[in-house]
Design a protein around this motif. Structure first.
Motif, mmCIF file in Angstrom:
data_model
loop_
_atom_site.group_PDB
_atom_site.id
_atom_site.type_symbol
_atom_site.label_atom_id
_atom_site.label_comp_id
_atom_site.label_asym_id
_atom_site.label_seq_id
_atom_site.Cartn_x
_atom_site.Cartn_y
_atom_site.Cartn_z
ATOM 1 N N GLY A 24 0.310 -37.108 -18.849
ATOM 2 C CA GLY A 24 -0.398 -36.303 -17.874
ATOM 3 C C GLY A 24 0.284 -36.216 -16.530
ATOM 4 N N SER A 25 1.206 -37.100 -16.225
ATOM 5 C CA SER A 25 1.842 -37.079 -14.918
ATOM 6 C C SER A 25 3.077 -36.193 -14.933
ATOM 7 N N GLU A 26 3.316 -35.568 -13.821
ATOM 8 C CA GLU A 26 4.470 -34.684 -13.683
ATOM 9 C C GLU A 26 5.513 -35.368 -12.806
ATOM 10 N N SER A 27 6.667 -35.620 -13.318
ATOM 11 C CA SER A 27 7.700 -36.309 -12.560
ATOM 12 C C SER A 27 8.412 -35.378 -11.581
ATOM 13 N N ASP A 28 8.305 -34.048 -11.772
ATOM 14 C CA ASP A 28 8.996 -33.119 -10.894
ATOM 15 C C ASP A 28 8.158 -32.721 -9.683
ATOM 16 N N GLY A 29 7.012 -33.362 -9.463
ATOM 17 C CA GLY A 29 6.180 -33.071 -8.311
ATOM 18 C C GLY A 29 5.302 -31.848 -8.496
ATOM 19 N N SER A 30 5.136 -31.375 -9.696
ATOM 20 C CA SER A 30 4.309 -30.209 -9.973
ATOM 21 C C SER A 30 2.842 -30.534 -9.704
ATOM 22 N N LEU A 31 2.098 -29.547 -9.288
ATOM 23 C CA LEU A 31 0.678 -29.717 -8.995
ATOM 24 C C LEU A 31 -0.204 -29.477 -10.213
ATOM 25 N N CYS A 32 0.360 -28.964 -11.298
ATOM 26 C CA CYS A 32 -0.406 -28.545 -12.477
ATOM 27 C C CYS A 32 -1.294 -29.651 -13.031
ATOM 28 N N CYS A 33 -2.457 -29.246 -13.530
ATOM 29 C CA CYS A 33 -3.375 -30.118 -14.270
ATOM 30 C C CYS A 33 -3.945 -31.268 -13.443
#
Length: 80
Positions: A24-33
């Motif tokens: 569930g975590s985004e490593s690229d700093g995305s705000l999604c979800c």
């Protein structure tokens, strides 16, 4: 034998829980979800538009966002 089965079951449950969190975590700093309390106030129609625009710019999926009702206060949430 049942003690070994309990340990194996516990280990599998632990691995499952950790893998869901990582997915569930985004490593690229995305705000999604995600819900973003740091966005600030999310009550008026103008705030809803600002949240949507903020999510459009910060999410690779370009789906936008909405003000999600939460017990404490509405917060900006970006679509998956």
């Amino acid at each position: 034998m049942s003690t070994i089965m309990k340990l194996v079951s516990f280990a599998m449950l632990l691995i499952l829980l950790l893998s869901v969190d990582v997915e569930g975590s985004e490593s690229d700093g995305s705000l999604c979800c995600n819900t973003h309390p740091n966005f600030g106030v999310c009550k008026t129609q103008q705030d809803k538009k600002r949240c949507n625009t903020w999510c459009l710019k910060g999410c690779k999926n370009k789906k936008g966002g909405f003000c999600k009702r939460l017990p404490s206060r509405p917060q900006c949430h970006c679509y998956c």
